[in-house]
Design a protein around this motif. Structure first.
Motif, short mmCIF file in Angstrom:
data_model
loop_
_atom_site.label_atom_id
_atom_site.label_comp_id
_atom_site.label_asym_id
_atom_site.label_seq_id
_atom_site.Cartn_x
_atom_site.Cartn_y
_atom_site.Cartn_z
N ASP A 62 35.65 42.25 47.32
CA ASP A 62 34.68 42.22 48.81
C ASP A 62 33.79 43.56 47.89
O ASP A 62 32.56 44.22 49.23
CB ASP A 62 35.93 43.05 49.42
CG ASP A 62 37.30 42.42 50.02
OD1 ASP A 62 36.87 40.82 50.40
OD2 ASP A 62 37.79 42.98 50.26
N ASN A 63 33.37 43.65 46.68
CA ASN A 63 32.97 43.86 46.16
C ASN A 63 30.50 43.35 47.04
O ASN A 63 30.73 41.90 46.71
CB ASN A 63 32.11 43.88 44.98
CG ASN A 63 33.79 45.30 44.48
OD1 ASN A 63 34.91 45.66 45.04
ND2 ASN A 63 33.97 45.46 42.84
N PRO A 64 30.00 43.98 47.32
CA PRO A 64 28.78 43.40 47.07
C PRO A 64 28.36 42.33 45.87
O PRO A 64 28.67 42.91 44.68
CB PRO A 64 27.44 44.36 47.20
CG PRO A 64 28.76 45.67 47.94
CD PRO A 64 29.78 45.64 47.21
N GLN A 76 22.60 43.20 26.69
CA GLN A 76 21.31 43.07 27.02
C GLN A 76 20.95 42.41 27.69
O GLN A 76 20.14 42.07 28.68
CB GLN A 76 20.32 43.02 25.47
CG GLN A 76 20.53 42.03 25.03
CD GLN A 76 19.44 41.53 23.42
OE1 GLN A 76 18.19 41.47 24.13
NE2 GLN A 76 20.08 41.62 22.12
N TRP A 77 22.24 40.79 27.92
CA TRP A 77 21.92 39.91 29.09
C TRP A 77 22.80 40.09 29.90
O TRP A 77 22.75 39.90 31.19
CB TRP A 77 21.84 38.65 28.03
CG TRP A 77 20.78 38.11 27.66
CD1 TRP A 77 19.73 38.39 27.01
CD2 TRP A 77 20.90 38.21 25.99
NE1 TRP A 77 19.22 37.22 26.56
CE2 TRP A 77 20.11 38.10 25.57
CE3 TRP A 77 21.75 38.34 24.48
CZ2 TRP A 77 19.46 38.01 24.02
CZ3 TRP A 77 21.41 39.07 23.40
CH2 TRP A 77 20.44 37.97 23.36
N LEU A 78 24.20 40.62 29.28
CA LEU A 78 24.90 41.30 30.92
C LEU A 78 24.94 42.26 31.90
O LEU A 78 25.25 42.80 32.47
CB LEU A 78 26.22 41.38 29.90
CG LEU A 78 27.27 40.16 28.96
CD1 LEU A 78 28.55 40.63 27.89
CD2 LEU A 78 27.78 38.76 29.83
N LYS A 79 23.84 42.74 31.67
CA LYS A 79 23.58 43.69 32.24
C LYS A 79 22.57 43.56 33.45
O LYS A 79 22.35 43.95 33.75
CB LYS A 79 22.64 44.93 31.48
CG LYS A 79 21.65 44.97 30.38
CD LYS A 79 20.66 45.35 30.14
CE LYS A 79 19.68 45.81 29.79
NZ LYS A 79 18.79 46.70 28.93
N VAL A 85 29.79 48.73 35.83
CA VAL A 85 29.69 50.05 36.40
C VAL A 85 28.80 50.51 35.65
O VAL A 85 27.80 51.66 36.60
CB VAL A 85 31.28 50.32 36.02
CG1 VAL A 85 31.42 52.65 36.11
CG2 VAL A 85 32.47 50.39 36.09
N LYS A 86 28.07 50.74 34.60
CA LYS A 86 27.68 51.68 34.04
C LYS A 86 25.94 51.25 35.14
O LYS A 86 24.89 51.50 35.23
CB LYS A 86 27.26 50.70 32.74
CG LYS A 86 26.26 51.96 31.87
CD LYS A 86 26.22 51.02 30.71
CE LYS A 86 24.87 52.12 29.38
NZ LYS A 86 25.55 51.20 27.90
N TYR A 87 25.29 49.81 34.85
CA TYR A 87 24.26 49.34 35.74
C TYR A 87 24.28 49.08 37.11
O TYR A 87 23.31 48.33 37.94
CB TYR A 87 23.52 48.46 35.26
CG TYR A 87 23.60 48.53 33.69
CD1 TYR A 87 22.52 49.02 33.02
CD2 TYR A 87 25.24 47.70 32.76
CE1 TYR A 87 22.17 49.23 31.13
CE2 TYR A 87 24.57 47.90 30.61
CZ TYR A 87 23.01 48.68 30.62
OH TYR A 87 23.00 49.36 29.20
N ASN A 88 25.40 49.37 38.07
CA ASN A 88 25.99 49.18 38.80
C ASN A 88 25.50 47.96 39.97
O ASN A 88 24.71 47.12 40.67
CB ASN A 88 25.26 50.26 39.90
CG ASN A 88 25.19 49.73 41.73
OD1 ASN A 88 26.02 50.03 41.85
ND2 ASN A 88 24.21 50.42 42.09
N LEU A 89 26.82 46.33 39.58
CA LEU A 89 26.03 45.64 39.12
C LEU A 89 27.44 44.69 40.25
O LEU A 89 28.12 45.65 40.44
CB LEU A 89 26.03 44.86 37.59
CG LEU A 89 24.82 44.67 36.74
CD1 LEU A 89 25.89 44.34 35.37
CD2 LEU A 89 23.92 44.99 36.83
N PRO A 90 27.01 43.87 40.68
CA PRO A 90 28.20 43.20 41.33
C PRO A 90 29.35 42.41 40.21
O PRO A 90 28.82 42.61 39.24
CB PRO A 90 27.19 41.52 41.29
CG PRO A 90 26.36 41.58 42.02
CD PRO A 90 25.52 42.54 40.54
N PRO A 91 30.18 42.20 40.75
CA PRO A 91 31.72 41.84 40.02
C PRO A 91 30.99 40.80 38.66
O PRO A 91 30.24 39.62 39.50
CB PRO A 91 32.75 40.92 40.66
CG PRO A 91 31.46 41.74 41.95
CD PRO A 91 30.94 42.39 41.55
N LYS A 92 31.58 40.73 37.46
CA LYS A 92 31.20 40.01 35.90
C LYS A 92 32.56 38.87 35.82
O LYS A 92 33.24 39.21 36.48
CB LYS A 92 31.38 40.53 35.14
CG LYS A 92 30.21 41.72 35.13
CD LYS A 92 28.93 40.77 34.40
CE LYS A 92 27.53 41.35 34.61
NZ LYS A 92 26.08 40.37 34.58
#
Length: 272
Positions: free
Chosen positions: A9-11, A127-130, A174-181
């Motif tokens: 349900d995460n954006p 550096q890419w996963l962010k 969490v660190k980069y405020n990203l959608p789910p990995k």
């Protein structure tokens, strides 16, 4: 068994809202999969075709195209650091990410750690996963223990090593405020993943246990049922080998409709 996904349900969450259809390989090798076997534009056009096939087979589930790059490759020789693995250049990751952008595709960076460790290999990938469109794959087949050499024995990953990866991905989200990995773990034998019940799911990570075996359809189905369905984690994947699955006379590739007849229905499809 249905495993609850806190991240769904995460954006921006991809699963289970879309089915991922990925092309796997390495652009530097014609032998490692379709991603590197043909010219980039032809490869992307072929991916377009497979996406359409899956959309036709299950119109209720949109398809998310993906490129799955083997970014750390296992080696049969120790190499400079004695780790039996070769790290690809930054340029290669950037190139595949640029190809993917042409199709609004996501990217998986896959690691074959050899005698290295998950802990040693992941920090460089930050550096890419962010980037919101980049995700992770790990191949236990080439995670060698007890001095084994990649390609001579099938490797193994324990839940504790997988948990390090899910925690690493969760922290990045969490660190980069990203959608789910998304984390894809390959599997086609019992020993490739040990202590699966101890795998910890994270609130910002979606987990795919991916059936990576090749052979005729009877063998592939039995592998899926034995090692994916019977030991559920969260989502499931299914791999189709354009060549290896048709080595046996009379063998045909699984069609999307045939894959969709499996229970649970795979949400990640990979072509090699």
């Amino acid at each position: 068994m249905v495993v609850k996904d806190e991240a769904a349900d995460n954006p921006g969450a991809i699963l289970p809202h879309k089915r991922i259809v990925a092309f796997y390989g390495n652009p530097l090798s014609k032998r490692m999969g379709i991603l590197g076997e043909i010219a980039p534009e032809k490869m992307l056009a072929k991916l377009d075709g497979e996406v359409k096939n899956w959309e036709a087979a299950d119109p209720s589930t949109p398809v998310q195209p993906a490129l799955h790059l083997i970014f750390v490759t296992a080696q049969g020789a120790p190499g400079k650091g004695g780790m039996y693995r070769l790290r690809m250049s930054d340029h290669l990751a950037d190139t595949v990410i640029a190809w993917a952008a042409k199709r609004n595709a996501i990217v998986f960076l896959d690691i074959q750690i050899g005698r290295s460790t998950v802990e040693q290999e992941l920090p460089r990938l930050e550096q890419w996963l962010k980037l919101p469109q980049v995700h992770l794959g790990i191949d236990p087949e080439f995670a060698m223990k007890n001095g084994a050499i990649p390609g001579r024995k099938i490797g193994s990953l324990d839940a504790s090593e997988i948990n390090y990866a899910t925690n690493f991905l969760n922290d990045i989200a969490v660190k980069y405020n990203l959608p789910p990995k998304i984390l894809v773990i390959h599997r086609f034998t019992q020993r490739m993943v040990t202590n699966y019940k101890n795998i910890k799911l994270r609130p910002n990570v979606q987990f795919v246990m991916h059936m990576d075996g090749w052979g005729d359809r009877v063998l592939k189905k039995s592998t899926y049922l034995a090692y994916i369905k019977k030991e559920p984690v969260q989502y499931t994947g299914f791999k189709i080998f354009y060549y290896n699955d048709t080595k046996k006379p009379g063998s045909k590739l699984y069609t999307p409709k045939e894959v969709l007849a499996l229970t649970p229905k795979p949400m990640y499809i990979q072509y090699q």
